[in-house]
Design a protein around this motif. Structure first.
Motif, short mmCIF file in Angstrom:
data_model
loop_
_atom_site.label_atom_id
_atom_site.label_comp_id
_atom_site.label_asym_id
_atom_site.label_seq_id
_atom_site.Cartn_x
_atom_site.Cartn_y
_atom_site.Cartn_z
N ASN A 1 9.04 6.43 2.25
CA ASN A 1 8.28 6.40 3.51
C ASN A 1 9.05 5.70 4.58
O ASN A 1 9.75 4.82 4.43
CB ASN A 1 6.94 5.69 3.32
CG ASN A 1 5.99 6.54 2.49
OD1 ASN A 1 6.23 7.70 2.23
ND2 ASN A 1 4.92 5.94 2.06
N ARG B 1 1.27 6.80 -6.80
CA ARG B 1 0.14 7.68 -7.11
C ARG B 1 0.47 9.15 -6.89
O ARG B 1 -0.05 10.02 -7.57
CB ARG B 1 -1.08 7.30 -6.26
CG ARG B 1 -1.66 5.94 -6.53
CD ARG B 1 -2.69 5.93 -7.60
NE ARG B 1 -3.79 6.81 -7.24
CZ ARG B 1 -4.57 7.39 -8.13
NH1 ARG B 1 -4.38 7.18 -9.40
NH2 ARG B 1 -5.55 8.17 -7.76
N HIS B 2 1.33 9.43 -5.92
CA HIS B 2 1.66 10.81 -5.56
C HIS B 2 2.87 11.35 -6.31
O HIS B 2 3.20 12.52 -6.19
CB HIS B 2 1.89 10.94 -4.05
CG HIS B 2 0.65 10.69 -3.25
ND1 HIS B 2 -0.29 11.66 -2.98
CD2 HIS B 2 0.16 9.56 -2.68
CE1 HIS B 2 -1.28 11.15 -2.28
NE2 HIS B 2 -1.04 9.87 -2.09
N LEU C 1 0.83 -1.20 0.00
CA LEU C 1 0.00 0.00 0.00
C LEU C 1 0.87 1.26 0.00
O LEU C 1 0.58 2.22 -0.72
CB LEU C 1 -0.94 0.01 1.20
CG LEU C 1 -1.90 1.18 1.29
CD1 LEU C 1 -2.79 1.28 0.06
CD2 LEU C 1 -2.75 1.08 2.54
N GLN C 2 1.95 1.27 0.77
CA GLN C 2 2.86 2.42 0.79
C GLN C 2 3.48 2.64 -0.59
O GLN C 2 3.58 3.77 -1.06
CB GLN C 2 3.95 2.21 1.82
CG GLN C 2 3.48 2.33 3.25
CD GLN C 2 4.57 1.98 4.24
OE1 GLN C 2 5.67 1.59 3.87
NE2 GLN C 2 4.26 2.12 5.52
N TYR D 1 2.26 1.69 -3.49
CA TYR D 1 1.19 2.15 -4.37
C TYR D 1 0.93 3.65 -4.18
O TYR D 1 0.82 4.40 -5.15
CB TYR D 1 -0.08 1.34 -4.09
CG TYR D 1 -1.29 1.82 -4.85
CD1 TYR D 1 -1.43 1.51 -6.21
CD2 TYR D 1 -2.27 2.58 -4.24
CE1 TYR D 1 -2.54 1.95 -6.91
CE2 TYR D 1 -3.37 3.02 -4.94
CZ TYR D 1 -3.50 2.70 -6.28
OH TYR D 1 -4.59 3.15 -6.97
N GLN D 2 0.87 4.08 -2.93
CA GLN D 2 0.62 5.49 -2.65
C GLN D 2 1.78 6.37 -3.12
O GLN D 2 1.55 7.47 -3.65
CB GLN D 2 0.36 5.70 -1.16
CG GLN D 2 -0.97 5.12 -0.73
CD GLN D 2 -1.18 5.14 0.76
OE1 GLN D 2 -0.24 5.23 1.54
NE2 GLN D 2 -2.44 5.03 1.17
N ARG D 3 3.01 5.90 -2.97
CA ARG D 3 4.15 6.67 -3.48
C ARG D 3 4.03 6.85 -4.98
O ARG D 3 4.29 7.94 -5.50
CB ARG D 3 5.47 5.96 -3.14
CG ARG D 3 5.96 6.18 -1.75
CD ARG D 3 7.40 5.74 -1.59
NE ARG D 3 7.69 4.41 -2.07
CZ ARG D 3 7.62 3.31 -1.36
NH1 ARG D 3 7.24 3.37 -0.09
NH2 ARG D 3 7.91 2.14 -1.87
#
Length: 58
Positions: A58, A27-28, A20-21, A23-25
């Motif tokens: 992160n 996306r951002h 999830l981390q 994936y979020q990196r």
């Protein structure tokens, strides 16, 4: 993400939080593979390239 988990073999460890981390990196980030020219960035340190594309660890 469930497809990734389903396709792992029994020897691989899986961590939903890390996935999830990551994936979020992604996306951002401001990374666009259609316009990316890696040869123009080879001379730069990794931290500069990460800052350029807003990729933070992160």
């Amino acid at each position: 993400m469930r497809v990734i988990h389903k396709n792992l073999n029994s020897r691989q460890q899986f961590n939903w939080d890390r996935l999830l981390q990551a994936y979020q990196r992604g996306r951002h980030s401001h990374f666009d593979p259609d316009t990316w020219q890696p040869e123009l960035l080879w001379h730069l340190p990794l931290t500069n390239v990460q800052a350029l594309f807003s990729i933070v660890k992160n």
